[in-house]
Write an enzyme that holds these catalytic residues in place. Sequence first.
Site, mmCIF file in Angstrom:
data_model
loop_
_atom_site.group_PDB
_atom_site.id
_atom_site.type_symbol
_atom_site.label_atom_id
_atom_site.label_comp_id
_atom_site.label_asym_id
_atom_site.label_seq_id
_atom_site.Cartn_x
_atom_site.Cartn_y
_atom_site.Cartn_z
ATOM 1 C CG PHE A 1 -0.298 -0.131 2.437
ATOM 2 C CD1 PHE A 1 0.253 1.023 3.207
ATOM 3 C CD2 PHE A 1 -0.173 -1.189 3.293
ATOM 4 C CE1 PHE A 1 0.948 0.772 4.448
ATOM 5 C CE2 PHE A 1 0.558 -1.449 4.463
ATOM 6 C CZ PHE A 1 1.133 -0.257 5.077
ATOM 7 N NE ARG B 1 -1.718 5.345 18.497
ATOM 8 C CZ ARG B 1 -1.485 5.220 17.136
ATOM 9 N NH1 ARG B 1 -1.080 6.065 16.237
ATOM 10 N NH2 ARG B 1 -1.659 4.111 16.642
ATOM 11 C CB THR C 1 -6.119 2.630 11.531
ATOM 12 O OG1 THR C 1 -6.233 0.999 11.578
ATOM 13 C CG2 THR C 1 -4.941 3.128 12.138
ATOM 14 C CG ASN D 1 -7.298 6.838 8.424
ATOM 15 O OD1 ASN D 1 -6.546 7.878 8.424
ATOM 16 N ND2 ASN D 1 -6.592 5.786 9.187
ATOM 17 C CG HIS E 1 -0.183 10.398 11.254
ATOM 18 N ND1 HIS E 1 0.338 9.298 11.318
ATOM 19 C CD2 HIS E 1 0.932 11.080 12.087
ATOM 20 C CE1 HIS E 1 1.578 9.073 12.137
ATOM 21 N NE2 HIS E 1 1.920 10.139 12.324
#
Length: 136
Positions: free
Chosen positions: A58, A86, A92, A114, A117
Amino acid sequence: MTERTLVLIKPDGVQRRLIGEIISRIEAKGLAIVALELKNVGDDTARAHYAEHEGKPFFASLLEFITSGPVVAAVLEGPRAIAAFRQLAGGTDPVEKAIPGTIRGDLGLETQFNLVHGSDSPDSAAREIALWFPGL
């Protein structure tokens, strides 16, 4: 323990005009924004940021996505800032793993897109902050 973390609002979050919503959630969590900048990501920065994924299937699509439009880069500071962000971001995979009440659970559409980060460790945070905000 007070620490710093790097957060990116990815191109999908910028394009969908979710910057204000995401920043509001960060501030409501009690994290301080010590640096913030809207940036166009070049190939070198993208490759350095995602170096740990080089060679994975990916990797090319990840680079293409992160360089597809502007991102908001921010440094957050606060108690356990890495874990706090987080948790706020959520899993994720926004559809299967992110729970309601998280940024991804409430606003995310699919795994690659998403929205955000966040650094995953103190070492990653130090490396990423140095990459995105070299003078900080």
